[in-house]
Write a protein that holds these residues in place. Structure first.
Motif, PDB file in Angstrom:
ATOM      1  N   GLU A 164      -7.547  -6.194  19.542  1.00  0.00           N
ATOM      2  CA  GLU A 164      -8.314  -6.744  18.417  1.00  0.00           C
ATOM      3  C   GLU A 164      -8.690  -5.651  17.431  1.00  0.00           C
ATOM      4  O   GLU A 164      -8.609  -5.839  16.209  1.00  0.00           O
ATOM      5  CB  GLU A 164      -9.571  -7.439  18.943  1.00  0.00           C
ATOM      6  CG  GLU A 164      -9.287  -8.731  19.673  1.00  0.00           C
ATOM      7  CD  GLU A 164     -10.481  -9.241  20.464  1.00  0.00           C
ATOM      8  OE1 GLU A 164     -10.545 -10.456  20.706  1.00  0.00           O
ATOM      9  OE2 GLU A 164     -11.343  -8.411  20.863  1.00  0.00           O
TER      10      GLU A 164
ATOM     11  N   ILE B 232     -15.068  -5.374  21.468  1.00  0.00           N
ATOM     12  CA  ILE B 232     -13.773  -5.972  21.178  1.00  0.00           C
ATOM     13  C   ILE B 232     -12.677  -5.181  21.877  1.00  0.00           C
ATOM     14  O   ILE B 232     -12.829  -3.995  22.179  1.00  0.00           O
ATOM     15  CB  ILE B 232     -13.511  -6.053  19.665  1.00  0.00           C
ATOM     16  CG1 ILE B 232     -13.395  -4.662  19.045  1.00  0.00           C
ATOM     17  CG2 ILE B 232     -14.599  -6.841  18.965  1.00  0.00           C
ATOM     18  CD1 ILE B 232     -13.003  -4.690  17.587  1.00  0.00           C
ATOM     19  N   SER B 233     -11.565  -5.838  22.149  1.00  0.00           N
ATOM     20  CA  SER B 233     -10.463  -5.205  22.870  1.00  0.00           C
ATOM     21  C   SER B 233      -9.704  -4.231  21.969  1.00  0.00           C
ATOM     22  O   SER B 233      -9.842  -4.257  20.739  1.00  0.00           O
ATOM     23  CB  SER B 233      -9.503  -6.277  23.385  1.00  0.00           C
ATOM     24  OG  SER B 233      -8.855  -6.928  22.297  1.00  0.00           O
TER      25      SER B 233
ATOM     26  N   THR C 284     -11.267 -15.451  15.659  1.00  0.00           N
ATOM     27  CA  THR C 284     -12.256 -16.267  16.385  1.00  0.00           C
ATOM     28  C   THR C 284     -11.854 -17.731  16.542  1.00  0.00           C
ATOM     29  O   THR C 284     -12.436 -18.441  17.366  1.00  0.00           O
ATOM     30  CB  THR C 284     -13.609 -16.236  15.655  1.00  0.00           C
ATOM     31  OG1 THR C 284     -13.479 -16.872  14.370  1.00  0.00           O
ATOM     32  CG2 THR C 284     -14.099 -14.803  15.467  1.00  0.00           C
TER      33      THR C 284
ATOM     34  N   LYS D 298     -18.390 -12.645  22.295  1.00  0.00           N
ATOM     35  CA  LYS D 298     -17.147 -12.193  21.680  1.00  0.00           C
ATOM     36  C   LYS D 298     -17.224 -12.268  20.156  1.00  0.00           C
ATOM     37  O   LYS D 298     -16.840 -11.334  19.443  1.00  0.00           O
ATOM     38  CB  LYS D 298     -15.981 -13.056  22.185  1.00  0.00           C
ATOM     39  CG  LYS D 298     -14.677 -12.902  21.417  1.00  0.00           C
ATOM     40  CD  LYS D 298     -14.080 -11.533  21.581  1.00  0.00           C
ATOM     41  CE  LYS D 298     -13.404 -11.387  22.929  1.00  0.00           C
ATOM     42  NZ  LYS D 298     -12.708 -10.083  23.075  1.00  0.00           N
TER      43      LYS D 298
ATOM     44  N   GLU E  57     -20.249  -8.393  23.297  1.00  0.00           N
ATOM     45  CA  GLU E  57     -19.027  -7.913  23.952  1.00  0.00           C
ATOM     46  C   GLU E  57     -18.275  -6.943  23.043  1.00  0.00           C
ATOM     47  O   GLU E  57     -18.128  -7.168  21.841  1.00  0.00           O
ATOM     48  CB  GLU E  57     -18.140  -9.122  24.267  1.00  0.00           C
ATOM     49  CG  GLU E  57     -16.898  -8.801  25.056  1.00  0.00           C
ATOM     50  CD  GLU E  57     -16.106 -10.049  25.391  1.00  0.00           C
ATOM     51  OE1 GLU E  57     -14.877  -9.953  25.550  1.00  0.00           O
ATOM     52  OE2 GLU E  57     -16.736 -11.138  25.489  1.00  0.00           O
TER      53      GLU E  57
END
Length: 340
Positions: free
Chosen positions: A89, A85-86, A119, A315, A83
Motif C-alpha cells: 500500500e 499500512i502495508s 479503501t 485500516k 493500523e
C-alpha cells in the motif's frame, strides 16, 4: 460510571468482531475465538453491564450484542489502534505522488481516486478556500467582441476559468489592454482575490465590473469525490434515493465538510471520525466520515473517505493518515517553489 479493564477488553472484542464480520458474537464464541481467560458466565455478566451503560445493545434475531453509537465512540477514542499500512500500500501511494504535478487540481483529483481504490469507499477531497490565496495572474482571452474567457491562476497553482458575456463589445486589443492593467495592479499591490473588489469598484470599465460579478465571486475551493456508487451498496431503493439526492448536490456536500472543519478543533496530522447522525442531516445517518485536515497557506482542506458505519476503521484511518502526509509533502514543494 468508569469502565473497567475487563469491560474494555470485552467491548473491544465485540466491536472488532462486528466490524470484521458484520455479525454479533456470543459469550462462548468470544472465549474460543479470542482466547479470553474468562468464563462464559463472567463474559455474559460483563455484557449485561456494558448494555446497562449503553455501550452495546441486543439484537432482535440473536442473543448477541452490537455496538451503539456510544460504544463506537468509546472504541474509536480509547481502544482503537490505527493500523500501519502495508509495504504494498505504501508503494502504491508513493508511486502515485512520485510524478510531482504543478497544479493543485491534479493532486487533489489523484488523491480522491487513490483513496477510493485503497479503501473501496468513496474518496473525498475538499480544496481549501482559495479566496484567501493571492492571485498570480489573470489572463483575459478574446473569443469574440461580446465574449471573453478569464483564466485565473492562484499563487497555490489552482486555476479557474470563466466565460464572461459583455454588455459592451471590446476588440481583441482592448481586452489585452484591460488584462495588462489588471495584472500590473495585482503585481504591484500583491492583492488577494478578496481584495480585488476594491480595485474593480474604482473602475468604470464594464469589463472589470463583469470580472467582479462573474469571476471573482465564483472563486472557491473545489470538491472531489470518487467511487460514490459504493455509498449505495446494500441499501433499499428508498434509502438510496434520499442519499443520492444529497450527494448529487456537490456544493452542499462541500459545505458540510467546510462547516465540519470550522466547527471543530483539529490537530494537524490527526485522523478524525464523525458519524453521519452527528451532522443532523437526513440521508447521512448510516454513514461514517474518516478524514484528516491539511493546510495550504491560511486555509484548511479535507482529505478522507465516506463509508458505512460498519467499516474497517483501523485500516482506513492508517491509509488516510499516510495519504494526507504525502499530499502535504507535495503542497510544501509547491509552496517552496512559490517562494523562490
Amino acid at each position: 460510571m468508569a469502565i473497567s479493564d475487563r469491560e474494555k477488553l470485552v467491548l473491544g472484542v465485540i466491536i472488532d468482531y462486528y466490524l470484521t464480520f458484520g455479525d454479533t458474537i456470543g459469550s462462548r464464541t468470544l472465549v474460543k475465538k479470542y482466547n479470553i481467560e474468562l468464563s462464559s458466565a463472567t463474559i455474559r455478566n460483563v455484557m449485561a453491564d456494558l448494555e446497562d451503560m449503553g455501550y452495546i445493545s441486543k439484537t432482535h434475531t440473536s442473543s448477541g450484542r452490537i455496538p451503539t453509537d456510544k460504544g463506537y465512540k468509546f472504541y474509536l477514542h480509547e481502544l482503537l489502534k490505527v493500523e500501519k499500512i502495508s509495504k504494498e500500500e505504501r508503494k502504491k501511494i508513493d508511486m502515485a505522488y512520485e510524478l510531482r504535478v504543478s497544479e493543485l487540481e491534479d493532486i487533489l483529483k489523484k488523491t480522491s481516486t487513490l483513496l477510493s481504490k485503497l479503501t473501496s469507499y468513496a474518496g473525498i477531497v475538499v480544496e481549501p478556500d482559495i479566496k484567501r490565496e493571492g492571485i498570480k495572474k489573470v489572463e483575459l482571452v478574446h473569443i469574440e467582441d461580446y465574449l471573453i474567457m478569464a483564466v485565473i491562476v492562484m499563487d497555490n497553482m489552482a486555476v479557474r476559468t470563466k466565460k464572461i458575456s459583455l454588455e459592451h463589445g471590446l476588440s481583441r486589443e482592448e481586452v489585452a489592454a484591460v488584462s495588462k492593467e489588471l495584472n500590473e495592479k495585482l503585481r504591484k499591490g500583491e492583492l488577494k482575490s478578496y481584495e480585488v473588489e476594491d480595485f474593480i469598484l474604482e473602475k468604470d470599465n464594464p469589463v472589470l465590473s463583469n470580472l467582479e460579478n462573474e469571476v471573482f465571486q465564483d472563486i472557491e475551493g473545489q470538491f472531489y469525490m470518487n467511487n460514490a456508487s459504493s455509498i449505495f451498496q446494500n441499501k433499499s431503493v428508498e434509502e438510496a434515493r434520499e442519499t443520492l439526492e444529497l450527494f448529487n448536490k456537490k456544493k452542499g456536500m462541500k459545505e458540510i465538510f467546510e462547516i465540519l472543519v470550522k466547527s471543530r478543533e483539529h490537530d494537524y496530522g490527526d485522523v478524525n471520525v464523525v458519524f453521519g447522525d452527528e451532522l443532523n442531516i437526513k440521508g447521512l445517518e448510516d454513514f461514517s466520515f474518516v478524514y484528516s485536515v491539511y493546510k495550504m497557506g491560511e486555509s484548511q482542506g479535507v482529505i478522507g473517505v465516506i463509508g458505512p458505519r460498519r467499516m474497517a476503521y483501523s485500516k482506513t484511518m492508517g491509509l488516510v493518515k499516510y495519504v494526507t502526509k504525502e499530499v502535504n509533502k507535495v503542497i510544501e514543494e509547491i509552496e517552496h517553489k512559490k517562494e523562490r
